[in-house]
Design a protein around this motif. Sequence first.
Motif, short mmCIF file in Angstrom:
data_model
loop_
_atom_site.label_atom_id
_atom_site.label_comp_id
_atom_site.label_asym_id
_atom_site.label_seq_id
_atom_site.Cartn_x
_atom_site.Cartn_y
_atom_site.Cartn_z
N LYS A 199 0.82 -1.21 0.00
CA LYS A 199 0.00 0.00 0.00
C LYS A 199 0.86 1.26 0.00
O LYS A 199 0.34 2.36 -0.22
CB LYS A 199 -0.93 0.00 1.21
N GLU A 200 2.14 1.10 0.27
CA GLU A 200 3.04 2.25 0.29
C GLU A 200 4.04 2.20 -0.87
O GLU A 200 5.05 2.88 -0.85
CB GLU A 200 3.80 2.28 1.62
N ALA A 201 3.74 1.40 -1.87
CA ALA A 201 4.58 1.35 -3.06
C ALA A 201 4.62 2.72 -3.72
O ALA A 201 3.66 3.50 -3.64
CB ALA A 201 4.05 0.30 -4.04
N THR A 202 5.72 3.04 -4.38
CA THR A 202 5.86 4.36 -5.02
C THR A 202 4.76 4.58 -6.05
O THR A 202 4.23 5.70 -6.18
CB THR A 202 7.24 4.49 -5.68
N THR A 203 4.39 3.56 -6.79
CA THR A 203 3.32 3.70 -7.78
C THR A 203 2.01 4.10 -7.10
O THR A 203 1.26 4.95 -7.60
CB THR A 203 3.11 2.39 -8.55
#
Length: 380
Positions: free
Chosen positions: A28-32
């Motif tokens: 949920k905290e991926a850069t995308t």
Amino acid sequence: MGVNTPRRGVFVVKSPVYFASLRAFSDKEATTEKVRRLFDVAGFSDLIAPQDKTAIKLHFGEVGSDGFISPVYVRQVVEKVRECKGLPFLTDTNTLYLGARSNAVEHIGTAILHGFDYAVAGAPVIIADGLNGKNIHKVNIGKKHFNDVSIAGDIAAADSMIVLSHFKGHIVSGFGGAIKNMAMGCAPPEGKRAQHNARPFTIPEKCTGCASCMKVCPKDAITVKKKKSVIDHELCIGCFECMHACPEHAIDIDWETEIPQFMERMVEYACGAMKGKEKKVGFMNFLIRITPDCDCFPFSDAPIVPDIGILASKDPVAIDAASFDLVNQQQGYRDSLLTTHHHPGEDKFTGVHVQTDGYRQVRYGEEIGMGRRKYELIRI
């Protein structure tokens, strides 16, 4: 737009700038995912109406460079525009100098080489000033240096625009962010030439006559006579390629008088790029791989500071001011082109290019009404 903050009995209006760091502990905290969230919290969906032809302005990078924004991140913006029922297209303009982006055919080829094809980025690539940079729209701005500016026709014709900028250093403007991306990046060669008022000159005592400058000049304005380079100012277009190429630093410009005007001309062009799209332009600055020089170089030098994160705002002045501050808050890398100003709080850009004043972009942008340099940084 903004937050009222009391200071000495008056209210200072600040523009909101949203910030996402690159720290992540789950999918949920991926850069995308952060790119998509920034689009939402910055209110970019309010900028795009159904069927809006939406320009996604970015720099595809010169062949050999790898500091440009990842097409994987650009894809997230494309998909958010489609969710708004807009019609996104990726765009840039042809270069003033010779290279792999000086005409639309090679420019699109470079974009595809760097991953900006439909399969990856999800949108068509349109070079906004046409095959040879002749698709031009005149925009009236009525400013100090320009009454009218030349903007690429397909950017001028777009209904809305999202400006994606890789924030980095620059040999003349100090740094390149949202303002410079619009100024140079939305102008055809004719407009780029109009901004480049400065003309370089040779320092004879440093010149060794190696002809490196002559080889890169796009207008054959440089010759070598008696083992010294000579610049013909009648032919020179002020692209500064010779300054980049000279191994002896034997080419310079008039920093006292010409460069302040160059900076102001650049900001006025950025203003012209936004004209007709008031309240229809959003900005994202990517503070990732912050190189000392522009992505127009056919190589990418080592970063000068650690990766920081991504910013989003509707205010180009505020987002560049916030980006400038965030970079300068970092501890600089000693094993880089950064020779001084390594400590947090010191100006990293003058630590690389000592005579530059990048913040002049911000000051003049506020002066001509493009935005505010006072901002509130909102972390998401």
